[in-house]
Design an enzyme around this catalytic site. Structure first.
Site, PDB file in Angstrom:
ATOM      1  N   ARG A 151       0.834  -1.213   0.000  1.00 31.64           N
ATOM      2  CA  ARG A 151       0.000   0.000   0.000  1.00 31.64           C
ATOM      3  C   ARG A 151       0.862   1.254   0.000  1.00 31.64           C
ATOM      4  O   ARG A 151       0.496   2.268  -0.607  1.00 31.64           O
ATOM      5  CB  ARG A 151      -0.976   0.001   1.177  1.00 31.64           C
ATOM      6  CG  ARG A 151      -2.034   1.089   1.074  1.00 31.64           C
ATOM      7  CD  ARG A 151      -3.285   0.745   1.828  1.00 31.64           C
ATOM      8  NE  ARG A 151      -4.035  -0.322   1.198  1.00 31.64           N
ATOM      9  CZ  ARG A 151      -4.877  -0.177   0.181  1.00 31.64           C
ATOM     10  NH1 ARG A 151      -5.071   1.025  -0.355  1.00 31.64           N
ATOM     11  NH2 ARG A 151      -5.527  -1.211  -0.311  1.00 31.64           N
ATOM     12  N   HIS A 199       2.004   1.534  -3.570  1.00 37.72           N
ATOM     13  CA  HIS A 199       0.861   1.975  -4.377  1.00 37.72           C
ATOM     14  C   HIS A 199       0.581   3.461  -4.164  1.00 37.72           C
ATOM     15  O   HIS A 199       0.303   4.201  -5.114  1.00 37.72           O
ATOM     16  CB  HIS A 199      -0.373   1.152  -4.011  1.00 37.72           C
ATOM     17  CG  HIS A 199      -1.612   1.553  -4.730  1.00 37.72           C
ATOM     18  ND1 HIS A 199      -2.590   2.322  -4.153  1.00 37.72           N
ATOM     19  CD2 HIS A 199      -2.034   1.293  -5.990  1.00 37.72           C
ATOM     20  CE1 HIS A 199      -3.569   2.521  -5.023  1.00 37.72           C
ATOM     21  NE2 HIS A 199      -3.257   1.908  -6.148  1.00 37.72           N
TER      22      HIS A 199
END
Length: 203
Positions: A35, A38
């Site tokens: 994450r 990302h």
């Protein structure tokens, strides 16, 4: 915590996984690292994040059981999409405490928040190294027992030292190795823990 995943995010994760190796990470650590990558579109974060799987599991369980989530600044709170957040800077008396005790406002906010939530909270520091240093001082004096500290303050002054001190403390923690960090990184780590679902990671 289940959520609908937009096709753009699904494709983004596919591209991301084609450019970096995440298989070496344990499941929750992988969720956090993915994450963060990302969020930043920067695969170099795979070598930046330091986390302990048991600490992440403890933090996730605390979050899902309704433990307080406390951040140093509003920017971290604004990035957390599925939980109420307590912001240290918003506590009454922050400015007065900072002035009287020679603290930064971020550190004063952490001190006041710890008085109200001394046990079992999850703490996410994404801005001020002084906020993280204050948490470590409180824990060292027996005034704080966190479920997890996400300690990723950013900057050239104090950030590296405060995060190294966090790792040495033995407290359940997530940190980064260098000056890099920030509100988006702290929020990404929190969101990863909230959205992760066994056995398939955070998808």
């Amino acid at each position: 915590m289940r959520r609908a995943v937009h096709p753009i995010e699904t494709e983004s994760y596919r591209i991301m996984r084609s450019r970096a190796d995440f298989d070496r990470f344990a499941p929750l650590t992988r969720a956090v690292v993915e994450r963060v990558v990302h969020t930043t579109a920067d695969p170099s974060w795979t070598g930046e994040v330091v986390a302990d799987e048991d600490a992440l599991r403890q933090g996730r369980e605390a979050l899902l059981s309704g433990a307080p989530l406390i951040t140093d600044v509003r920017m971290v709170a604004s990035g957390v999409t599925a939980r109420e957040v307590t912001i240290g800077l918003d506590f009454p008396g922050v400015a007065d405490l900072a002035a009287s005790d020679g603290l930064t406002r971020s550190a004063a906010g952490m001190r006041l928040a710890a008085r109200e939530h001394p046990r079992g909270a999850v703490w996410a520091v994404g801005n001020a190294p002084t906020a993280l240093t204050e948490l470590l001082r409180l824990a060292d004096h027996g005034e704080l027992e966190p479920a997890l500290i996400i300690g990723v303050p950013v900057g050239f002054v104090g950030a590296v030292d405060s995060k190294a001190a966090l790792r040495r403390s033995g407290l359940p923690a997530v940190s980064t190795l260098t000056e890099r960090g920030g509100a988006a990184i702290a929020a990404a780590a929190v969101n990863a823990l909230l959205y992760w679902a066994e056995p398939g990671g955070n998808r």
